[in-house]
Design a protein around this motif. Structure first.
Motif, PDB file in Angstrom:
ATOM      1  N   GLN A  65      -0.875  -8.917   1.373  1.00 56.53           N
ATOM      2  CA  GLN A  65      -1.051  -7.749   0.515  1.00 56.53           C
ATOM      3  C   GLN A  65      -0.637  -6.478   1.252  1.00 56.53           C
ATOM      4  O   GLN A  65       0.092  -5.624   0.711  1.00 56.53           O
ATOM      5  CB  GLN A  65      -2.518  -7.638   0.090  1.00 56.53           C
ATOM      6  N   ASN A  66      -1.082  -6.337   2.489  1.00 56.05           N
ATOM      7  CA  ASN A  66      -0.742  -5.149   3.282  1.00 56.05           C
ATOM      8  C   ASN A  66       0.768  -5.052   3.489  1.00 56.05           C
ATOM      9  O   ASN A  66       1.358  -3.973   3.383  1.00 56.05           O
ATOM     10  CB  ASN A  66      -1.457  -5.191   4.631  1.00 56.05           C
ATOM     11  N   ARG A  67       1.402  -6.179   3.779  1.00 56.84           N
ATOM     12  CA  ARG A  67       2.846  -6.170   4.009  1.00 56.84           C
ATOM     13  C   ARG A  67       3.591  -5.802   2.727  1.00 56.84           C
ATOM     14  O   ARG A  67       4.578  -5.046   2.753  1.00 56.84           O
ATOM     15  CB  ARG A  67       3.288  -7.541   4.511  1.00 56.84           C
ATOM     16  N   LEU A  68       3.137  -6.335   1.603  1.00 61.12           N
ATOM     17  CA  LEU A  68       3.772  -6.019   0.326  1.00 61.12           C
ATOM     18  C   LEU A  68       3.652  -4.540  -0.004  1.00 61.12           C
ATOM     19  O   LEU A  68       4.562  -3.946  -0.580  1.00 61.12           O
ATOM     20  CB  LEU A  68       3.147  -6.859  -0.791  1.00 61.12           C
ATOM     21  N   GLU A  69       2.515  -3.937   0.352  1.00 63.53           N
ATOM     22  CA  GLU A  69       2.301  -2.521   0.061  1.00 63.53           C
ATOM     23  C   GLU A  69       3.135  -1.627   0.974  1.00 63.53           C
ATOM     24  O   GLU A  69       3.587  -0.560   0.570  1.00 63.53           O
ATOM     25  CB  GLU A  69       0.817  -2.177   0.218  1.00 63.53           C
ATOM     26  N   GLU A  70       3.342  -2.072   2.219  1.00 63.14           N
ATOM     27  CA  GLU A  70       3.962  -1.212   3.225  1.00 63.14           C
ATOM     28  C   GLU A  70       5.475  -1.381   3.329  1.00 63.14           C
ATOM     29  O   GLU A  70       6.166  -0.481   3.785  1.00 63.14           O
ATOM     30  CB  GLU A  70       3.326  -1.498   4.596  1.00 63.14           C
ATOM     31  N   ASP A  71       6.004  -2.558   2.932  1.00 61.27           N
ATOM     32  CA  ASP A  71       7.405  -2.872   3.168  1.00 61.27           C
ATOM     33  C   ASP A  71       8.112  -3.124   1.834  1.00 61.27           C
ATOM     34  O   ASP A  71       8.005  -4.199   1.248  1.00 61.27           O
ATOM     35  CB  ASP A  71       7.503  -4.108   4.067  1.00 61.27           C
ATOM     36  N   ALA A  72       8.832  -2.133   1.360  1.00 61.82           N
ATOM     37  CA  ALA A  72       9.502  -2.242   0.062  1.00 61.82           C
ATOM     38  C   ALA A  72      10.565  -3.336   0.064  1.00 61.82           C
ATOM     39  O   ALA A  72      10.769  -4.016  -0.944  1.00 61.82           O
ATOM     40  CB  ALA A  72      10.129  -0.902  -0.321  1.00 61.82           C
ATOM     41  N   ASP A  73      11.267  -3.531   1.203  1.00 64.20           N
ATOM     42  CA  ASP A  73      12.299  -4.570   1.262  1.00 64.20           C
ATOM     43  C   ASP A  73      11.673  -5.956   1.134  1.00 64.20           C
ATOM     44  O   ASP A  73      12.189  -6.822   0.413  1.00 64.20           O
ATOM     45  CB  ASP A  73      13.069  -4.470   2.586  1.00 64.20           C
ATOM     46  N   PHE A  74      10.565  -6.175   1.831  1.00 61.26           N
ATOM     47  CA  PHE A  74       9.859  -7.459   1.745  1.00 61.26           C
ATOM     48  C   PHE A  74       9.376  -7.694   0.311  1.00 61.26           C
ATOM     49  O   PHE A  74       9.524  -8.785  -0.241  1.00 61.26           O
ATOM     50  CB  PHE A  74       8.678  -7.465   2.717  1.00 61.26           C
ATOM     51  N   ARG A  75       8.815  -6.638  -0.297  1.00 59.49           N
ATOM     52  CA  ARG A  75       8.325  -6.756  -1.669  1.00 59.49           C
ATOM     53  C   ARG A  75       9.465  -7.115  -2.631  1.00 59.49           C
ATOM     54  O   ARG A  75       9.296  -7.959  -3.516  1.00 59.49           O
ATOM     55  CB  ARG A  75       7.667  -5.444  -2.092  1.00 59.49           C
ATOM     56  N   SER A  76      10.614  -6.499  -2.450  1.00 58.44           N
ATOM     57  CA  SER A  76      11.744  -6.769  -3.335  1.00 58.44           C
ATOM     58  C   SER A  76      12.231  -8.208  -3.204  1.00 58.44           C
ATOM     59  O   SER A  76      12.579  -8.849  -4.196  1.00 58.44           O
ATOM     60  CB  SER A  76      12.893  -5.799  -3.022  1.00 58.44           C
ATOM     61  N   LEU A  77      12.261  -8.709  -1.974  1.00 57.37           N
ATOM     62  CA  LEU A  77      12.699 -10.085  -1.754  1.00 57.37           C
ATOM     63  C   LEU A  77      11.730 -11.079  -2.387  1.00 57.37           C
ATOM     64  O   LEU A  77      12.144 -12.073  -2.985  1.00 57.37           O
ATOM     65  CB  LEU A  77      12.836 -10.363  -0.255  1.00 57.37           C
ATOM     66  N   ILE A  78      10.437 -10.815  -2.266  1.00 59.59           N
ATOM     67  CA  ILE A  78       9.438 -11.705  -2.861  1.00 59.59           C
ATOM     68  C   ILE A  78       9.534 -11.657  -4.383  1.00 59.59           C
ATOM     69  O   ILE A  78       9.453 -12.685  -5.066  1.00 59.59           O
ATOM     70  CB  ILE A  78       8.023 -11.325  -2.411  1.00 59.59           C
ATOM     71  N   ALA A  79       9.741 -10.464  -4.920  1.00 60.29           N
ATOM     72  CA  ALA A  79       9.753 -10.297  -6.376  1.00 60.29           C
ATOM     73  C   ALA A  79      11.035 -10.816  -7.020  1.00 60.29           C
ATOM     74  O   ALA A  79      11.054 -11.108  -8.212  1.00 60.29           O
ATOM     75  CB  ALA A  79       9.563  -8.822  -6.738  1.00 60.29           C
ATOM     76  N   ALA A  80      12.097 -10.962  -6.226  1.00 63.12           N
ATOM     77  CA  ALA A  80      13.413 -11.271  -6.790  1.00 63.12           C
ATOM     78  C   ALA A  80      13.413 -12.540  -7.622  1.00 63.12           C
ATOM     79  O   ALA A  80      14.040 -12.605  -8.674  1.00 63.12           O
ATOM     80  CB  ALA A  80      14.442 -11.389  -5.658  1.00 63.12           C
ATOM     81  N   ASN A  81      12.686 -13.560  -7.187  1.00 62.78           N
ATOM     82  CA  ASN A  81      12.696 -14.837  -7.899  1.00 62.78           C
ATOM     83  C   ASN A  81      11.332 -15.223  -8.431  1.00 62.78           C
ATOM     84  O   ASN A  81      11.073 -16.387  -8.706  1.00 62.78           O
ATOM     85  CB  ASN A  81      13.205 -15.949  -6.965  1.00 62.78           C
ATOM     86  N   LEU A 141       1.992   1.351  -7.139  1.00 66.22           N
ATOM     87  CA  LEU A 141       1.222   1.325  -5.895  1.00 66.22           C
ATOM     88  C   LEU A 141       2.091   1.694  -4.695  1.00 66.22           C
ATOM     89  O   LEU A 141       1.596   2.283  -3.734  1.00 66.22           O
ATOM     90  CB  LEU A 141       0.588  -0.049  -5.690  1.00 66.22           C
ATOM     91  N   GLY A 142       3.367   1.345  -4.759  1.00 65.96           N
ATOM     92  CA  GLY A 142       4.258   1.747  -3.679  1.00 65.96           C
ATOM     93  C   GLY A 142       4.317   3.263  -3.533  1.00 65.96           C
ATOM     94  O   GLY A 142       4.294   3.796  -2.416  1.00 65.96           O
ATOM     95  N   VAL A 143       4.350   3.960  -4.660  1.00 70.38           N
ATOM     96  CA  VAL A 143       4.313   5.424  -4.639  1.00 70.38           C
ATOM     97  C   VAL A 143       2.962   5.907  -4.099  1.00 70.38           C
ATOM     98  O   VAL A 143       2.899   6.838  -3.288  1.00 70.38           O
ATOM     99  CB  VAL A 143       4.553   5.998  -6.051  1.00 70.38           C
ATOM    100  N   ALA A 144       1.889   5.261  -4.535  1.00 70.96           N
ATOM    101  CA  ALA A 144       0.542   5.652  -4.100  1.00 70.96           C
ATOM    102  C   ALA A 144       0.378   5.503  -2.590  1.00 70.96           C
ATOM    103  O   ALA A 144      -0.201   6.378  -1.917  1.00 70.96           O
ATOM    104  CB  ALA A 144      -0.506   4.819  -4.833  1.00 70.96           C
TER     105      ALA A 144
END
Length: 336
Positions: A68-84, A160-163
């Motif tokens: 959760q912390n990594r997803l909130e802090e790292d937009a690139d990681f979040r995008s890769l996880i969300a892609a599929n 949440l990324g903006v927050a």
């Protein structure tokens, strides 16, 4: 060593080469652990509660917290996880312009009002406060600056990324959780739960409202407060339908058209945005829905959840609601 691994992975040309390399380097249990964490990250983005993910995947809760912390802090990681993954992002595009379009909302004044209500009904200043459906975190950040230990919850990872960026800019330690209003999970009980800016209207039927109130009651300390506001039935049914609003602010132009379903008591907001980007305008569309609840329906749901209604007020006042009030604040309490 990590750089050597990444270089080797980048040189692979086929999927078969990838699996041969991984099979040689990792034991099956290690591969399973990586796959388990990937599945956990995807489910966090989908808004699943930790307890449900633990039961489904048998992954420790502390691992989910790290993800959760990594997803909130790292937009690139979040995008890769969300892609599929099948991530629900009702506000994916809206988050880009949300703060611009709500700049006329008097956030400072609303925080002053929330503090007034807390002072009116609590013997001492609360410590732990949750902002449910916190959006881009403006209220959570402001209240954290005023000395409250804040947690923000929202279903939109983009919001949440903006927050998170706002909190970091102010050097504030705020916990943000990607969860829905209907199913949220905290690490313990709190003194106050807020749900502002007509977020309760986004609960589109009685069952969703009851689910939300169940968790509110569950995570409030005895004597704790639930403070929330709604757009009134009068506003959603009478003032908005048939009207088209337009505005242009800071490189964003939008049109906002409304329609009302009298049978379902739901108002549809059809939003079209044109956002300037490098001299050109990018267009995107959002459709949102709000349920028109009567005061009686809200009171009945609060009673059903075991919450005591302490007061209901016309927007930002201590006056009783009027027939033509557009927004009403409610204050409910978990009994001692």
């Amino acid at each position: 060593m990590i750089e050597q691994l990444m270089k080797k992975l980048s040189e692979l040309k086929t999927e078969d080469e990838f699996w041969i390399l991984l099979d040689g380097l990792c034991r099956p249990a290690e591969l399973e652990m990586v796959a388990q964490r990937l599945a956990g990250a995807e489910r966090i983005l989908q808004g699943m509660r930790y307890s449900d993910i633990v039961r489904e995947l048998d992954v420790p809760a502390f691992v989910l917290k790290c993800l959760q912390n990594r997803l909130e802090e790292d937009a690139d990681f979040r995008s890769l996880i969300a892609a599929n993954s099948d991530t629900r992002e009702a506000y994916r595009s809206f988050s880009e312009v949300y703060d611009v379009l709500t700049q006329d909302v008097a956030y400072q004044k609303r925080c002053d009002y929330v503090e007034l209500l807390m002072q009116k009904f609590l013997a001492k200043k609360p410590e732990l406060v949750v902002d449910l459906a916190c959006g881009t975190g403006t209220v959570a950040v402001e209240l954290a600056k005023r000395g409250y230990d804040m947690t923000g919850i929202d279903a939109s990872q983009e919001m949440l990324g903006v927050a998170v960026r706002k909190a970091k800019a102010e050097q504030l330690d705020i916990l943000f959780l990607n969860q829905t209003m209907q199913e949220f999970e905290l690490y313990g009980t709190v003194d106050v739960i807020l749900c502002l800016l007509d977020s309760v209207n986004y609960l589109l039927d009685k069952e969703e409202l009851e689910q939300c109130l169940h968790w509110v009651q569950n995570y409030l300390n005895p004597g704790g407060l639930f403070i929330f506001d709604i757009n009134t039935k009068y506003k959603l049914e009478t003032l908005l339908p048939g009207n088209i609003f337009t505005d242009e602010v800071e490189g964003a132009y939008y049109t906002w058209e409304n329609a009302y379903d009298k049978e379902e008591k739901i108002c549809m907001f059809d939003l079209n945005f044109f956002v300037e980007e490098n001299g050109l305008y990018k267009r995107f569309e959002e459709v949102h829905y709000e349920k028109a609840y009567t005061r009686g329906e809200i009171k009945s749901a609060l009673r059903g959840a075991g919450l005591k209604l302490l007061g209901e007020y016309d927007d930002l006042t201590l006056d009783a609601p009027r027939r033509q009030s557009e927004k009403i604040f409610f204050v409910a309490q978990k009994p001692q």
